[in-house]
Scaffold this motif. Structure first.
Motif: not given
Length: 148
Positions: A55-70
């Motif tokens: 959660e950041d800035g009042g929103d929920r986020w999915l982050v791909s720390p490992y790049g362009q994964v499936g």
């Protein structure tokens, strides 16, 4: 230079363990861990992988720390993310963030999930602009609208 992500035997074993814990409702990674199910962009079959939702800035986020994964490619083809842990299940529409929006989210992600820091050139104390420069290598998706 940031480390490259390799899905080797050890990481597969850790993912299997984390998936089993999350499927039983046991939170991982400080409570940010969920299982993400996406529809395979080619096969059309469901694909499930452990992810961290921040959660950041009042929103929920999915982050791909490992790049362009499936799962990133799958979300780009079908912007529906099904997140679950134990019996708790949510379905979300997602929107990919641009670099300026992704910068602060990536910085927050590295601070909340420090095990991923070696995969970034930016350091946890760097400003959001340094993280924004890496946004093309670490896709970020905002959980936009719940489809209950």
């Amino acid at each position: 230079m940031a480390r490259k992500y390799r899905l080797g035997v050890a990481r597969k074993a850790v993912n299997a363990l984390v998936k089993a814990l999350l499927a039983r409702g046991i939170p991982a990674a400080g409570g940010t861990g969920f299982l993400l199910t996406t529809r395979g962009r080619r096969s059309g079959t469901d694909r499930t992988t452990p992810v961290n939702v921040v959660e950041d800035g009042g929103d929920r986020w999915l982050v791909s720390p490992y790049g362009q994964v499936g799962w990133v490619h799958n979300l780009r083809a079908d912007a529906t993310a099904r997140l679950w842990r134990g019996r708790r299940r949510e379905t979300w529409e997602v929107e990919e963030a641009d670099a300026a929006t992704a910068g602060p989210v990536l910085r927050a992600y590295v601070r909340k999930v420090p095990v991923t820091a070696p995969f970034f050139d930016a350091k946890p104390g760097d400003p959001a602009e340094v993280f924004a420069a890496e946004a093309d290598r670490h896709p970020v998706f905002r959980l936009a609208r719940s489809r209950a």
